[in-house]
Design an enzyme around this catalytic site. Structure first.
Site, PDB file in Angstrom:
ATOM      1  N   LYS A   1       4.801  -3.961  -3.225  1.00 32.32           N
ATOM      2  CA  LYS A   1       3.930  -3.453  -2.162  1.00 32.32           C
ATOM      3  C   LYS A   1       2.452  -3.438  -2.573  1.00 32.32           C
ATOM      4  O   LYS A   1       2.128  -3.483  -3.760  1.00 32.32           O
ATOM      5  CB  LYS A   1       4.405  -2.053  -1.757  1.00 32.32           C
TER       6      LYS A   1
ATOM      7  N   TYR B   1       9.523  -4.750   9.510  1.00 33.49           N
ATOM      8  CA  TYR B   1      10.040  -3.380   9.523  1.00 33.49           C
ATOM      9  C   TYR B   1      10.508  -2.935  10.911  1.00 33.49           C
ATOM     10  O   TYR B   1      10.573  -1.738  11.189  1.00 33.49           O
ATOM     11  CB  TYR B   1       8.987  -2.418   8.978  1.00 33.49           C
TER      12      TYR B   1
ATOM     13  N   ASN C   1       5.921   3.157  -2.524  1.00 34.41           N
ATOM     14  CA  ASN C   1       6.997   3.316  -3.517  1.00 34.41           C
ATOM     15  C   ASN C   1       7.222   2.027  -4.329  1.00 34.41           C
ATOM     16  O   ASN C   1       8.329   1.722  -4.734  1.00 34.41           O
ATOM     17  CB  ASN C   1       8.289   3.805  -2.841  1.00 34.41           C
TER      18      ASN C   1
ATOM     19  N   HIS D   1      10.030  -2.891  -2.231  1.00 34.04           N
ATOM     20  CA  HIS D   1      11.058  -2.841  -1.188  1.00 34.04           C
ATOM     21  C   HIS D   1      12.276  -3.611  -1.680  1.00 34.04           C
ATOM     22  O   HIS D   1      12.133  -4.596  -2.406  1.00 34.04           O
ATOM     23  CB  HIS D   1      10.537  -3.499   0.094  1.00 34.04           C
TER      24      HIS D   1
ATOM     25  N   GLU E   1      15.525 -11.335   5.515  1.00 37.18           N
ATOM     26  CA  GLU E   1      14.228 -11.103   4.862  1.00 37.18           C
ATOM     27  C   GLU E   1      13.816 -12.285   3.990  1.00 37.18           C
ATOM     28  O   GLU E   1      12.627 -12.605   3.889  1.00 37.18           O
ATOM     29  CB  GLU E   1      14.293  -9.779   4.076  1.00 37.18           C
TER      30      GLU E   1
HETATM   31  P1  CMP Z   1      11.236   0.332   1.948  1.00 39.24           P
HETATM   32  O1  CMP Z   1      12.301   0.006   0.980  1.00 39.24           O
HETATM   33  O2  CMP Z   1      10.078  -0.593   2.030  1.00 39.24           O
HETATM   34  O3  CMP Z   1      11.885   0.447   3.410  1.00 39.24           O
HETATM   35  C1  CMP Z   1      11.276   1.182   4.447  1.00 39.24           C
HETATM   36  C2  CMP Z   1      10.140   2.015   3.963  1.00 39.24           C
HETATM   37  O4  CMP Z   1       9.761   3.071   4.787  1.00 39.24           O
HETATM   38  C3  CMP Z   1      10.543   2.701   2.667  1.00 39.24           C
HETATM   39  O5  CMP Z   1      10.662   1.773   1.614  1.00 39.24           O
HETATM   40  C4  CMP Z   1       9.438   3.719   2.513  1.00 39.24           C
HETATM   41  O6  CMP Z   1       8.285   3.196   1.887  1.00 39.24           O
HETATM   42  C5  CMP Z   1       9.139   4.045   3.963  1.00 39.24           C
HETATM   43  N1  CMP Z   1       9.674   5.345   4.301  1.00 39.24           N
HETATM   44  C6  CMP Z   1      10.965   5.709   4.364  1.00 39.24           C
HETATM   45  N2  CMP Z   1      11.074   7.006   4.711  1.00 39.24           N
HETATM   46  C7  CMP Z   1       9.812   7.459   4.848  1.00 39.24           C
HETATM   47  C8  CMP Z   1       9.261   8.725   5.180  1.00 39.24           C
HETATM   48  N3  CMP Z   1      10.039   9.788   5.440  1.00 39.24           N
HETATM   49  N4  CMP Z   1       7.915   8.835   5.227  1.00 39.24           N
HETATM   50  C9  CMP Z   1       7.131   7.758   4.974  1.00 39.24           C
HETATM   51  N5  CMP Z   1       7.594   6.531   4.643  1.00 39.24           N
HETATM   52  C10 CMP Z   1       8.937   6.392   4.587  1.00 39.24           C
END
Ligand code: CMP
Length: 131
Positions: A3, A43, A106, A109, A120
């Site tokens: 990311k 997404y 985070n 992904h 994807e």
């Molecule tokens: P990712 O694996 O990219 O898949 C969806 C993303 O949504 C996830 O990682 C997080 O970065 C984001 N996400 C999931 N839950 C939350 C939340 N409660 N608040 C903000 N971002 C979220």
């Protein structure tokens, strides 16, 4: 995907090295940036969630790395390897614990099923870009 924040923090090399050390075979790799439309599409499963607009904004804020990884039981293996969605809950030594700074930023992904991994992969790569 690696990311935008993890890329901006200079951690793309560390993360790719860790993925290779973890026994994942890199089938495809790309340094690119998502448009708003791309991120909304990628997404789309989260479009009803309260964090969707912020997530789209964040994911378009800078370049990312897209990759296709191969391993036995790759989806589950990679999800265990990267740790919990929220870095605060991720186990020590996982990519999200090491390089994630918030639930949104985070670090990486990972696809959540074989079916989504296929979708994807095809989102980023043509047949001739996957080895
Ligand atoms: P990712 O694996 O990219 O898949 C969806 C993303 O949504 C996830 O990682 C997080 O970065 C984001 N996400 C999931 N839950 C939350 C939340 N409660 N608040 C903000 N971002 C979220």
């Amino acid at each position: 995907m690696i990311k935008p924040k993890a890329v901006a923090d200079g951690n793309m090399g560390n993360i790719i090295a860790k993925i290779i050390e973890g026994g994942f075979n890199i089938k495809a790799l790309k340094y690119t940036r998502l448009t708003e439309g791309d991120a909304m599409k990628f997404y789309a499963v989260h479009k009803e969630r309260p964090f969707y607009n912020d997530l789209v904004k964040f994911m378009t804020s800078g370049p990312i790395i897209a990759a296709v990884l191969e391993k036995d039981n790759a989806v589950e293996a990679y999800r265990n390897f990267i740790g919990a969605t929220n870095p605060a809950d991720a186990e020590e030594g996982t990519i999200r614990k090491l390089y994630g700074t918030s639930i949104e930023a985070n670090a990486v992904h990972g696809s959540d099923s074989d079916e989504n991994a296929q979708i994807e992969s095809n989102f980023y790569f043509s047949e001739r870009e996957m080895f």
